[in-house]
Enzyme design. Structure first.
Site, short mmCIF file in Angstrom:
data_model
loop_
_atom_site.label_atom_id
_atom_site.label_comp_id
_atom_site.label_asym_id
_atom_site.label_seq_id
_atom_site.Cartn_x
_atom_site.Cartn_y
_atom_site.Cartn_z
N GLY A 22 0.83 -1.21 0.00
CA GLY A 22 0.00 0.00 0.00
C GLY A 22 0.86 1.25 0.00
N GLY A 23 1.89 1.23 -0.83
CA GLY A 23 2.84 2.34 -0.84
C GLY A 23 2.58 3.37 -1.92
N SER A 25 -0.02 5.67 -1.86
CA SER A 25 -0.62 6.92 -1.39
C SER A 25 -0.44 7.03 0.12
CB SER A 25 -2.11 7.02 -1.77
OG SER A 25 -2.90 6.27 -0.89
N ILE A 27 0.23 7.33 3.93
CA ILE A 27 1.33 6.98 4.83
C ILE A 27 2.38 6.14 4.10
CG2 ILE A 27 1.93 5.63 6.89
CD1 ILE A 27 -0.90 6.47 8.00
N TYR A 159 -13.70 -2.83 10.39
CA TYR A 159 -12.33 -2.30 10.33
C TYR A 159 -11.64 -2.44 11.69
CZ TYR A 159 -8.67 1.31 9.82
OH TYR A 159 -7.47 2.01 9.79
N1 LIG Z 1 -5.10 7.85 7.76
C1 LIG Z 1 -5.47 7.56 8.99
O1 LIG Z 1 -6.06 8.40 9.72
C2 LIG Z 1 -5.18 6.20 9.57
C3 LIG Z 1 -5.54 5.97 10.91
C4 LIG Z 1 -5.28 4.73 11.47
C5 LIG Z 1 -4.67 3.74 10.73
N2 LIG Z 1 -4.33 3.99 9.42
C6 LIG Z 1 -3.70 2.91 8.67
O2 LIG Z 1 -2.58 3.40 7.98
C7 LIG Z 1 -2.39 2.61 6.80
C8 LIG Z 1 -2.26 3.50 5.58
O3 LIG Z 1 -3.46 4.22 5.43
P1 LIG Z 1 -3.56 5.61 4.62
O4 LIG Z 1 -4.29 6.53 5.48
O5 LIG Z 1 -2.22 5.96 4.08
O6 LIG Z 1 -4.57 5.13 3.47
P2 LIG Z 1 -4.58 5.37 1.89
O7 LIG Z 1 -4.03 6.71 1.54
O8 LIG Z 1 -5.96 5.02 1.50
O9 LIG Z 1 -3.55 4.27 1.34
C9 LIG Z 1 -3.88 2.91 1.32
C10 LIG Z 1 -2.91 2.20 0.41
O10 LIG Z 1 -3.18 0.80 0.47
C11 LIG Z 1 -3.33 0.31 -0.87
N3 LIG Z 1 -4.20 -0.86 -0.84
C12 LIG Z 1 -5.50 -0.93 -0.47
N4 LIG Z 1 -5.96 -2.17 -0.61
C13 LIG Z 1 -4.92 -2.91 -1.10
C14 LIG Z 1 -4.77 -4.26 -1.47
N5 LIG Z 1 -5.81 -5.13 -1.42
N6 LIG Z 1 -3.57 -4.69 -1.92
C15 LIG Z 1 -2.53 -3.83 -2.00
N7 LIG Z 1 -2.61 -2.54 -1.68
C16 LIG Z 1 -3.80 -2.08 -1.23
C17 LIG Z 1 -3.87 1.50 -1.65
O11 LIG Z 1 -3.67 1.40 -3.07
P3 LIG Z 1 -4.82 0.74 -4.02
O12 LIG Z 1 -6.14 1.24 -3.52
O13 LIG Z 1 -4.47 1.19 -5.41
O14 LIG Z 1 -4.67 -0.73 -3.85
C18 LIG Z 1 -3.02 2.61 -1.05
O15 LIG Z 1 -1.72 2.60 -1.62
C19 LIG Z 1 -3.57 1.63 6.73
O16 LIG Z 1 -3.17 0.39 7.30
C20 LIG Z 1 -4.62 2.30 7.61
O17 LIG Z 1 -5.53 1.38 8.16
C21 LIG Z 1 -4.59 5.20 8.82
#
Ligand SMILES: NC(=O)c1ccc[n+]([C@@H]2O[C@H](COP(=O)([O-])OP(=O)(O)OC[C@H]3O[C@@H](n4cnc5c(N)ncnc54)[C@H](OP(=O)(O)O)[C@@H]3O)[C@@H](O)[C@H]2O)c1
Length: 258
Positions: A22-23, A25, A27, A159
């Site tokens: 998930g690299g 977008s 984090i 979730y």
């Molecule tokens: N942002 C927050 O407030 C927050 C809070 C708590 C925890 N987190 C955690 O932090 C992490 C990163 O979140 P983020 O906020 O950076 O979210 P994000 O911007 O939505 O990024 C998610 C990434 O995961 C990829 N992804 C999703 N499903 C996938 C799959 N089946 N296989 C491979 N890649 C996949 C997406 O690309 P594609 O969609 O193209 O696959 C994207 O690169 C997650 O584990 C999230 O639960 C975030």
């Protein structure tokens, strides 16, 4: 087991391979940039080709963007075939890919439940298991959990449950792997400014309202940045954290203390 001593070595990641699921977008992408700025070679994965292309462009020559859906075991194996062609061990694996869909408990159907667990839990489990041949003594694994694994929020039951299981998994796996000199830890973000909020499946106005409520409630009165999360990930990936095993480092501006 060799004791890896802290070394304040700015070149610790130089020429090493860091794999971030998930690299493309948020984090994950910031974390990839951060490791590259510390000399690492980085592999990122995601599902959408357009996102992979823009990540590849943004990250440049020290990165490889590979299509992989972590909910599909064959797809994970195919990603590790690419790692094999690099002829390098993985210094750090960042298990970050996840989805967050908002829905009331009554409205979560089997499809949404399975999607959430298949990506956020099963995907993480097998990403780590299939990485084992590419990890060696001194390698580190950082799993991205969430403060929602201990702090309830309405409309995120699936979730939160998947992230709770992930927290448990980190602790179990850390004991399984420390005998091989591989440290496993978690970073547990609170509200971080990323695209994740736009993917909740809510109307834009509703999402903005949620963000405002969170900011107002937060002791630090703002969202965290992806870079503030990447800093914690790099710390747990580095030998600066050499005595930390199976821990979950909360990065949330204090909101989970309330
Ligand atoms: N942002 C927050 O407030 C927050 C809070 C708590 C925890 N987190 C955690 O932090 C992490 C990163 O979140 P983020 O906020 O950076 O979210 P994000 O911007 O939505 O990024 C998610 C990434 O995961 C990829 N992804 C999703 N499903 C996938 C799959 N089946 N296989 C491979 N890649 C996949 C997406 O690309 P594609 O969609 O193209 O696959 C994207 O690169 C997650 O584990 C999230 O639960 C975030």
């Amino acid at each position: 087991m060799t004791i890896v001593t802290p070394n304040n070595n700015p070149d610790e990641f130089k020429d090493h391979l860091v794999l971030i699921t998930g690299g493309t977008s948020g984090i994950g992408l910031t974390c990839a940039r951060d490791f590259i700025s510390h000399g690492a070679h980085v592999m990122v994965c995601g599902r959408r080709q357009d996102r992979l292309d823009s990540a590849q462009k943004a990250l440049g020559d020290q990165a490889i963007a590979v299509q992989c859906d972590v909910s599909n075991l064959q797809s994970i194996s195919d990603m590790y075939q690419v790692v094999k062609t690099q002829g390098k061990c993985i210094k750090t694996l960042v298990v970050n890919a996840a989805v967050a869909k908002a829905a009331s408990f009554a409205n979560i159907d089997e499809e949404m439940f399975d999607l959430t667990f298949d990506i956020n839990l099963k995907g993480a489990f097998f990403t780590i298991q299939k990485a084992l041949p590419f990890l060696q003594e001194g390698s580190t694994i950082v799993v991205i959990t969430s403060i929602s694994n201990q702090h309830a929020a309405p409309n995120f039951s699936a979730y939160s449950a998947a992230k709770s299981a992930l927290r448990s998994l980190v602790k179990s796996i850390s004991l399984d792997l420390i005998n091989k000199g591989i440290r496993v830890n978690a970073v547990s973000p609170g509200p971080i400014s990323t695209d994740m909020y736009d993917k909740f499946g809510l109307a834009q106005s509703e999402t903005e309202k949620i963000k405002q409520v969170i900011s107002n409630k937060s002791p630090i009165k703002r969202f965290g940045t992806p870079q503030e999360t990447a800093n914690a990930i790099r710390f747990l990936a580095s030998s600066e954290s050499s005595y930390i095993v199976g821990a979950e480092l909360v990065v949330d501006g204090g909101i989970s203390l309330l």
